[in-house]
Design a protein around this motif. Structure first.
Motif, PDB file in Angstrom:
ATOM      1  N   LYS A   2       0.832  -1.193   0.000  1.00  0.00           N
ATOM      2  CA  LYS A   2       0.000   0.000   0.000  1.00  0.00           C
ATOM      3  C   LYS A   2       0.870   1.247   0.000  1.00  0.00           C
ATOM      4  CE  LYS A   2      -3.753  -2.300   2.464  1.00  0.00           C
ATOM      5  NZ  LYS A   2      -4.590  -2.305   3.682  1.00  0.00           N
ATOM      6  N   LYS A   3       0.445   2.198  -0.802  1.00  0.00           N
ATOM      7  CA  LYS A   3       1.193   3.444  -0.903  1.00  0.00           C
ATOM      8  C   LYS A   3       1.051   4.267   0.374  1.00  0.00           C
ATOM      9  CE  LYS A   3       3.037   4.939  -3.961  1.00  0.00           C
ATOM     10  NZ  LYS A   3       4.485   4.887  -4.293  1.00  0.00           N
ATOM     11  N   THR A   6       1.211  11.097   1.719  1.00  0.00           N
ATOM     12  CA  THR A   6       2.194  12.141   1.423  1.00  0.00           C
ATOM     13  C   THR A   6       2.438  12.987   2.668  1.00  0.00           C
ATOM     14  OG1 THR A   6       1.460  12.223  -0.876  1.00  0.00           O
ATOM     15  CG2 THR A   6       2.733  14.110  -0.042  1.00  0.00           C
ATOM     16  N   GLU A 766       7.349   5.534   6.292  1.00  0.00           N
ATOM     17  CA  GLU A 766       6.618   5.817   5.066  1.00  0.00           C
ATOM     18  C   GLU A 766       7.434   6.700   4.121  1.00  0.00           C
ATOM     19  OE1 GLU A 766       2.896   7.426   6.288  1.00  0.00           O
ATOM     20  OE2 GLU A 766       2.060   5.479   6.871  1.00  0.00           O
ATOM     21  N   ASP A 770       8.150   4.585   0.937  1.00  0.00           N
ATOM     22  CA  ASP A 770       7.007   4.940   0.070  1.00  0.00           C
ATOM     23  C   ASP A 770       5.854   3.969   0.263  1.00  0.00           C
ATOM     24  OD1 ASP A 770       8.183   7.195  -1.033  1.00  0.00           O
ATOM     25  OD2 ASP A 770       9.183   6.034  -2.601  1.00  0.00           O
ATOM     26  N   CYS A 771       5.844   3.243   1.364  1.00  0.00           N
ATOM     27  CA  CYS A 771       4.786   2.290   1.676  1.00  0.00           C
ATOM     28  C   CYS A 771       4.100   2.710   2.970  1.00  0.00           C
ATOM     29  CB  CYS A 771       5.354   0.870   1.839  1.00  0.00           C
ATOM     30  SG  CYS A 771       6.182   0.241   0.360  1.00  0.00           S
ATOM     31  N   LYS A 772       2.863   2.333   3.085  1.00  0.00           N
ATOM     32  CA  LYS A 772       2.125   2.647   4.290  1.00  0.00           C
ATOM     33  C   LYS A 772       2.705   1.887   5.466  1.00  0.00           C
ATOM     34  CE  LYS A 772      -2.589   2.745   6.173  1.00  0.00           C
ATOM     35  NZ  LYS A 772      -4.015   2.399   5.928  1.00  0.00           N
ATOM     36  N   THR A 785       1.632  -3.762   4.360  1.00  0.00           N
ATOM     37  CA  THR A 785       2.181  -2.549   4.981  1.00  0.00           C
ATOM     38  C   THR A 785       3.549  -2.895   5.569  1.00  0.00           C
ATOM     39  OG1 THR A 785       1.186  -3.012   7.131  1.00  0.00           O
ATOM     40  CG2 THR A 785      -0.120  -1.689   5.560  1.00  0.00           C
TER      41      THR A 785
END
Length: 856
Positions: A2-3, A6, A766, A770-772, A785
């Motif tokens: 998962k992304k 930001t 994160e 770049d992942c949750k 995650t």
């Protein structure tokens, strides 16, 4: 996977506080340059209290960093107090005629010490000049001759009667020469010849003299000999009486000489009882030692007077030693002792070698120290300048007893020295001792007497709040600097730039540094560059030049480290992604310069039960604070992943190419990210530098040196070419401390460099992956995650080590509770290396329903 959400980066306007250029003046020449105490209200209040309270023990211990204006503030406060204080007495030491080894101290009103010294010298000169004249006068000579004649006549009459008796018995008195002396003897007259009794005995033995006649002469001789002894004894008694009469005559005439001048001195110094007592002793001693003033009554020449006007050595007892002279003082003395040795603080008694080889001294060689010079006023010195061990205990004793004793130094080994114990002096002095916080706390904790004699602590702060008033005070300080040192005036832009440098030195945007010695140096060097460029005023460009040059003079080590990075000697990646590797940022402190540079932090994970191994600690290259950070990191892992099963792994963390030691916990976040990456096989961004401390709850904590660290990572990225994605991740609490170089602010504004202020470990994960990060649910962490992958990897490690232990136990017949041997631990490591890498995102169902991820 998962992304991640930001995370906003800091705007360029937050990276540096910019001082407004509209400060209400064009140049500092328009400002009042009156000296002012800036930014120290707490210390100022403490100093005023300590200086104005006269009770015992209210001496002051001043603490603070160098350059915060401690000495300047003290001096300015003293200038105010000097106007309202009284001028203390002079102090003199004089000879003690009763106990010569205990000189007497005489305090006199200011300026009268030297006057009393002159008066005593004039008295001695007067006596030396007048006594010979009196003794040569007709009256004295007449009375002297009359006295001598009276006693001579008495002596002649005694011997005249005795000589008649001797002649009647047919004897004669004969003077026998014995070297330089003569001796009177009785000789019998035989015929016309005078012979001694011994000679007559010899003649009798030879038969040439009648023995009966010899016996008669012997009996007469014995009677006359007793009479001769009585006459001689009476003559000596008459001579003694003559000397005593002449002594009284001399004292009588001497008293006529000295009585009037001594009476005048008594009237002049009648308000000082000690002088009255001293003059009485002087009068008595002069009459007892007239020979020192006149070598003989016959008029032998006196001793020559010293060219300085001091009496000759034989009359040193009448000298006055002025050890403290306040004749030119206008208020209480303020003594700043730059070399607080025992001698300089407490005084000394100097010794002089004699011809016999013995060292001798007297009260004229007593010299006062700074304590006595400051009596009635203030003494200031720096604790760090004290080098001799006897100074501190003596200072405590003097301040506690409020008496100053001047003690002579120890006699030189093997050489005798005369003892001298000057009279102690009542002490009323305020001591201001300058030190540091560490010294203060050590003394306050371990020295019980310290808190009794230094009851006031004046703590100088190194920073002050940034307000409109403080900006004006900075400008006023620069105006006073320019005027006092004949520097060009500073325009508003130059003042603003120096104020910004003060904020950078303070370490926060909302505070300014009070280390005005450093601020003054920047101003002086900026003025130098302004003059070099023929400018009439100091502008912002000159201040910038001064700051660059100051850094360039001391950053040789920084350039060497950067060159090692550029040449590939120090291995670093500032692009791409790597598993178990992150760019931490360290600060190099070389004394006069501190700078930041990235350092590669790596982690490796395997099967085993060794836990987290801090390689720096194992190599004795880790400080206690760094060790604590690693232990906190382990606590975070246990709280995050070991609530339902033990944390079973062997992991190592290392600062690569670190050979000089590491301390501090500012790398604990970076170490945690590297470890999490190694466990889950999740690659981390190498274009981000990481700094920050964490607690066991996963919260970010502020660290020091944030500006140096960001600038160091920026310089490394710039040297390899800015990619537009590079930046630094740091705790959000440090955002208020940012005072970055203008170059970095411009790069951030242009989108070439980025700064991220994070609040938690999850935000950092994160940013780097770049992942949750993932949240914990009833069934465990969310799938796909970071925490989910790491939790699954730890479950896999636990399952594999369990299988390995069970298979080993079956083969060896050992109970599973016995655990692994060292050899089996090593086999477990090899087994973990042979495991297939897990690919993030590809879930595999293992035993007991555990989700397993493959390493990248």
């Amino acid at each position: 996977m998962k992304k991640a959400r930001t995370i906003p980066e800091l705007a360029a306007s937050k990276l540096r506080w910019r001082c407004p250029r509209d400060l209400g003046f064009r140049t500092t020449a328009e400002l009042d340059s009156k000296p002012e105490i800036i930014g120290q209200p707490r210390a100022l209040g403490a100093l005023q209290l300590g200086l104005e309270i006269d009770s015992p023990g209210y001496n002051i211990f001043v603490v603070g960093l160098t350059g915060t204006g401690k000495t300047t503030t003290i001096s300015r406060l003293f200038e105010k107090l000097r106007l309202i204080g009284e001028i203390p007495d002079d102090l003199c030491y004089v000879h003690n005629f009763r106990r010569p080894d205990e000189p007497c101290a005489i305090p006199l009103p200011a300026g009268r010490g030297c006057e009393f010294q002159r008066d005593m010298r004039e008295l001695v000169d007067y006596i030396r000049g007048s006594l010979p004249q009196v003794y040569e006068s007709e009256e004295y000579q007449t009375r002297h001759r009359k006295t001598v004649e009276i006693f001579k006549e008495r002596g002649r009459s005694i011997f005249k009667d005795f000589e008649a008796q001797v002649s009647a018995e047919n004897f004669r008195i004969v003077q026998i020469q014995m070297g330089a002396l003569t001796h009177a003897e009785l000789h019998a007259v035989v015929g016309e010849e005078a012979l001694s009794i011994d000679k007559l005995k010899d003649l009798a033995d030879e038969g040439r003299f009648d023995r009966n006649e010899l016996q008669r002469l012997q009996e007469t001789y014995n009677v006359l000999s007793q009479g001769l002894q009585n006459a001689l004894q009476e003559g000596r008694r008459i001579e003694t009486q003559l000397r005593e009469s002449l002594r009284k005559l001399g004292r009588h005439f001497a008293a006529l000489v000295i009585r009037e001048p001594i009476r005048e001195l008594r009237e002049k110094y009648g308000d000082v009882s000690r002088v009255e007592n001293y003059l009485e002793a002087v009068e008595a001693h002069v009459l007892d030692s007239l020979a020192k003033f006149v070598r003989s009554v016959e008029g032998q020449p006196d001793a020559e007077e010293d060219a300085t006007g001091t009496p000759p050595p034989e009359l040193f007892e009448f000298e006055v030693n002025v050890v403290v002279d306040n004749s030119e003082a206008k208020g209480p003395p303020i003594v700043v002792e730059s070399s607080p040795t025992y001698r300089n603080l407490f005084g000394s008694v100097d010794y002089q070698p004699q011809r016999s080889g013995v060292w001798h001294t007297d009260f004229t060689h007593i010299s006062a120290g700074s304590l006595l010079a400051a009596n009635g006023g203030y003494l200031v010195f720096n604790l760090h300048d004290v080098q001799e061990p006897a100074v501190w205990p003596t200072l405590k004793r003097v301040l506690k007893n409020r008496k100053a004793e001047i003690r002579p130094p120890q006699a030189i080994a093997g050489i005798g020295a005369s003892a001298l114990k000057p009279e102690p002096v009542e002490l009323d002095v305020k001591v201001v001792l300058i030190g540091d916080s560490y010294s203060y706390h050590m003394l306050h904790t371990y020295d019980d007497e310290f808190r009794k004699i230094f009851k006031v602590k004046a703590d100088f702060d190194s920073t002050m709040s940034r307000t409109r008033r403080s900006l004006r005070q900075y400008a006023g300080f620069l105006a006073q600097l320019a005027e006092s040192e004949n520097l060009p005036a500073f325009d508003a832009s130059g003042v603003a730039t120096i104020i910004e440098a003060g904020a950078r030195l303070a370490g926060r945007q909302d505070r300014l540094s009070t280390r005005f010695s450093d601020i003054a140096d920047v101003g002086r060097e900026a003025a130098y560059w302004a003059r070099k460029s023929k400018a009439r005023v100091v502008k912002a460009e000159h201040v910038d030049r001064a700051l660059r040059e100051r850094e360039h003079r001391v950053n040789l080590m920084e350039e060497r480290v950067q060159r090692s990075i550029d040449e590939g000697v120090l291995l670093l990646d500032v692009r791409g992604r790597k598993v178990g590797q992150v760019n931490g940022i360290t600060v190099y402190d070389v004394g006069d310069h501190a700078f930041g540079r990235p350092a590669r932090i790596t982690s490796e994970v395997s099967l085993g039960r060794s836990g987290i191994i801090n390689i720096e600690r194992e190599a004795n290259l880790s400080g206690s604070t760094h060790d604590k950070g690693v232990l906190i990191l382990a606590g975070y892992l246990r709280g995050k992943y070991a609530q339902h099963r033990p944390l079973t792994l062997s992991a190592s963390i290392a600062f690569e190419q670190s050979y000089g030691g590491v301390d501090g916990d500012s790398a604990s976040a970076a170490e945690l990210f590297a470890l999490v990456s190694a466990i889950g096989g999740i690659p981390l961004r190498q274009d981000l530098g990481v700094t920050g401390s964490i607690n066991q709850k996963g919260e970010m904590q502020p660290i020091g040196g944030i500006n140096e660290k960001i600038e160091g990572f920026f310089d490394t990225c710039k040297a390899r070419g800015l990619s537009g994605t590079q930046g630094v991740v740091f705790p959000h609490q440090n955002a208020a401390e940012l005072m970055l170089r203008k170059e970095i602010v411009q790069a951030v504004h242009a989108g070439k460099f980025h700064l991220y202020a994070i609040r938690s470990v999850d935000q950092g994960l994160e940013m780097l992956t770049d992942c949750k990060a993932g949240r914990r649910t009833r069934r465990g962490y969310e799938r796909d995650t970071v925490h989910g992958v790491v939790d699954a990897a730890l479950a896999e490690l636990a399952e594999e080590i369990k299988e390995y232990v069970e298979s080993t136990d079956t083969a060896t017949g050992r109970s599973a509770s016995q655990g692994l041997s060292d050899e089996e631990e090593d086999e477990g490591v090899e087994l973990s290396r042979r495991r297939r890498p897990r690919q993030p995102g590809s879930a595999v169902r293992g035993k007991r329903g555990a989700t397993r991820r493959r390493r990248a």
